[in-house]
Design an enzyme around this catalytic site. Structure first.
Site, PDB file in Angstrom:
ATOM      1  N   HIS A 123       0.831  -1.207   0.000  1.00  0.00           N
ATOM      2  CA  HIS A 123       0.000   0.000   0.000  1.00  0.00           C
ATOM      3  C   HIS A 123       0.866   1.257   0.000  1.00  0.00           C
ATOM      4  CE1 HIS A 123      -3.185   2.787   1.031  1.00  0.00           C
ATOM      5  NE2 HIS A 123      -2.445   3.209   2.020  1.00  0.00           N
ATOM      6  N   GLU A 124       2.045   1.204   0.567  1.00  0.00           N
ATOM      7  CA  GLU A 124       2.897   2.378   0.703  1.00  0.00           C
ATOM      8  C   GLU A 124       3.574   2.801  -0.591  1.00  0.00           C
ATOM      9  OE1 GLU A 124       2.876   4.333   3.207  1.00  0.00           O
ATOM     10  OE2 GLU A 124       1.651   2.990   4.396  1.00  0.00           O
TER      11      GLU A 124
END
Length: 125
Positions: A123-124
């Site tokens: 997600h980052e």
């Protein structure tokens, strides 16, 4: 209003209220800084320790996982770091996708399974 406290960090001075109490002050600080300084500010304010060579199995896994995710996404390998915090937290910052920092809290590493940490890291990006 902007003020400079040192040559390596910028701080926004305001009376931003946090009615929910869930937005950490470093989040507001990072949002106020220009991208060119974001990695330096993040490392300094969060106490991020860069991982260049793994000191243990956990760090080795983290480096390999970030490297694989970056390769799969077609972006450069970011700097990888760990910061001391009991909270489960991770962030990515930097000038661009090929000049970035990905950092995870010690609480995230100790409190989540590897597949869960991998999902957070994905997600980052």
């Amino acid at each position: 209003r902007w003020s400079r406290r040192s040559s390596s960090a910028c701080f926004r001075t305001s009376s931003l209220a946090n009615p929910v109490g869930r937005v950490p002050s470093h989040t507001i600080l990072m949002a106020a800084c220009p991208p060119a300084l974001s990695k330096r500010v993040a490392k300094r304010t969060m106490g991020v320790r860069n991982i260049c060579e793994s000191a243990d199995h956990s760090e080795e896994w983290l480096l390999r996982t970030v490297e694989r995710l970056a390769r799969d996404a077609g972006i450069g390998m970011p700097e990888v770091g760990i910061f001391a915090s009991s909270e489960t937290n991770a962030f990515a910052t930097g000038m661009n996708r090929n000049n970035a920092l990905v950092a995870v809290s010690s609480g995230l590493r100790s409190g989540m399974k590897n597949d869960e940490v991998e999902a957070v890291l994905g997600h980052e990006r």
